[in-house]
Enzyme design. Structure first.
Site, PDB file in Angstrom:
ATOM      1  N   GLY A   1       0.805  -1.211   0.000  1.00 40.34           N
ATOM      2  CA  GLY A   1       0.000   0.000   0.000  1.00 40.34           C
ATOM      3  C   GLY A   1       0.837   1.260   0.000  1.00 40.34           C
ATOM      4  O   GLY A   1       0.521   2.246  -0.683  1.00 40.34           O
TER       5      GLY A   1
ATOM      6  N   LYS B   1      -6.237 -14.939   1.550  1.00 40.10           N
ATOM      7  CA  LYS B   1      -6.229 -14.270   0.254  1.00 40.10           C
ATOM      8  C   LYS B   1      -7.273 -14.875  -0.683  1.00 40.10           C
ATOM      9  O   LYS B   1      -7.919 -14.165  -1.460  1.00 40.10           O
ATOM     10  CB  LYS B   1      -4.839 -14.342  -0.379  1.00 40.10           C
ATOM     11  CG  LYS B   1      -3.751 -13.662   0.445  1.00 40.10           C
ATOM     12  CD  LYS B   1      -4.114 -12.242   0.828  1.00 40.10           C
ATOM     13  CE  LYS B   1      -3.114 -11.607   1.765  1.00 40.10           C
ATOM     14  NZ  LYS B   1      -3.546 -10.274   2.252  1.00 40.10           N
TER      15      LYS B   1
ATOM     16  N   LEU C   1       5.522 -13.336  -4.378  1.00 45.20           N
ATOM     17  CA  LEU C   1       6.194 -12.921  -3.143  1.00 45.20           C
ATOM     18  C   LEU C   1       6.813 -11.548  -3.370  1.00 45.20           C
ATOM     19  O   LEU C   1       7.625 -11.370  -4.275  1.00 45.20           O
ATOM     20  CB  LEU C   1       7.274 -13.936  -2.762  1.00 45.20           C
ATOM     21  CG  LEU C   1       8.121 -13.577  -1.544  1.00 45.20           C
ATOM     22  CD1 LEU C   1       7.286 -13.623  -0.274  1.00 45.20           C
ATOM     23  CD2 LEU C   1       9.321 -14.499  -1.428  1.00 45.20           C
ATOM     24  N   VAL C   2       6.434 -10.582  -2.550  1.00 47.07           N
ATOM     25  CA  VAL C   2       6.865  -9.203  -2.763  1.00 47.07           C
ATOM     26  C   VAL C   2       8.268  -8.989  -2.191  1.00 47.07           C
ATOM     27  O   VAL C   2       8.540  -9.312  -1.031  1.00 47.07           O
ATOM     28  CB  VAL C   2       5.883  -8.218  -2.107  1.00 47.07           C
ATOM     29  CG1 VAL C   2       6.339  -6.780  -2.344  1.00 47.07           C
ATOM     30  CG2 VAL C   2       4.477  -8.429  -2.654  1.00 47.07           C
TER      31      VAL C   2
END
Length: 298
Positions: free
Chosen positions: A18, A163, A188-189
């Site tokens: 975000g 999720k 995967l961030v």
């Protein structure tokens, strides 16, 4: 001259993803409502957002509780876009799954009551698509796939279950309320300070990493690229449905070791992958839709 950009809401702007969407929107000239959930002491990201508010006239910060419908409506007022990035900073269990699903429902319903809303961009995960009893049985895994809820519960894959269920609930309500929504199913961030700023979600995603790796569905995405895809998904009127989003599929031992190094100190040693030498596993994830969206992007 550019036309004045519409206002956009990022909820929860204090999550790792975000925050980068928030920065990307401001860089593109949008007015941004940064909606944050304060749980316990302020995180480094929350402090940064409040510092930015003092010097950035196009940024307004709102305190939101996703279980408090009214607080969401206040944050959304006047916004044309919602970037919904729900995440639990403390990790996942069966209780958190239920809370995240309820939060997603409240957020989408609030959008339905916001006259100016044009599109919802919902942050989801590849883990909402890859998990099933016979994970190796499917040749291609694309946007049509959903993780099996019963399998996730049996294996206590709480992040994947959260999720899956929250995205499905958001889609069901968005279609019922005839809202324009797209979802971005992220790998995967990874990115700047991810180990420090997003540790619990990172480790929650990686539960079952060995199985993902061996079955060609362990993928990573750079947070800046991910944020850019979110904004493109809003700006492009042709976007529809789900979009798998990743930069790379980790399918060799060398790539796995590099990933461990990237996430240090969260992963302090080489993962216990049973592979011999430089054995490579098949890549099974497909991103035809993403490629079309970002066509021409360097």
């Amino acid at each position: 001259m550019d036309h004045e950009k519409p206002a956009a809401c990022v909820l929860d702007a204090s999550t790792y993803v975000g925050f980068w969407i928030l920065k990307g929107l401001l860089n593109r000239g949008y007015t941004v409502h940064a909606s944050i959930q304060i749980k316990g002491s302020e995180t480094d990201i929350v402090k940064k957002i409040k510092e930015m508010e003092r010097v950035e006239e196009r940024l307004s910060v709102f305190s939101v509780d996703t279980l408090d419908y009214h607080s969401i409506l206040v944050a959304l007022k006047g916004c044309s876009a919602l970037f919904c990035c729900l995440d639990c900073p403390d990790g996942y269990d069966d209780l958190i799954v239920d809370l995240e699903v309820r939060g997603a429902i409240n957020v989408v319903e609030a959008c339905a009551q916001t006259d100016s809303m044009q599109k919802i961009v919902f942050t989801s995960s590849l883990t909402a698509a890859i998990w099933r009893e016979n994970i190796c049985s499917q040749t291609d895994v694309d946007e049509r796939c959903w993780s099996d809820q019963d399998f996730c519960r049996k294996m206590k894959l709480w992040y994947a279950l959260a999720k899956t269920l929250s995205e499905q609930a958001a889609w069901a309500l968005a279609m019922d309320r005839m809202l324009n929504m797209v979802s971005v199913n992220a790998g995967l961030v990874v990115g700047p300070a991810v180990a420090q700023q997003n540790p619990c979600s990172t480790m929650s995603y990686l539960k079952g990493a060995a199985e993902m790796f061996e079955n060609g569905v362990l993928a990573v995405v750079d947070v800046k690229f991910l944020a850019d895809v979110h904004i493109r998904a809003f700006e492009d009127s042709s976007t529809i449905g789900r979009y798998f989003c990743f930069n790379q599929i980790v399918h060799t031992e060398e790539e796995a070791v590099k990933l461990v190094e990237t996430l240090s100190p969260l992963l302090s040693s080489q993962p216990k992958y049973e592979c011999q030498g430089s054995e490579a596993y098949a890549e099974r994830l497909r991103t035809k839709k993403l490629n079309k969206l970002v066509e021409g992007t360097a």
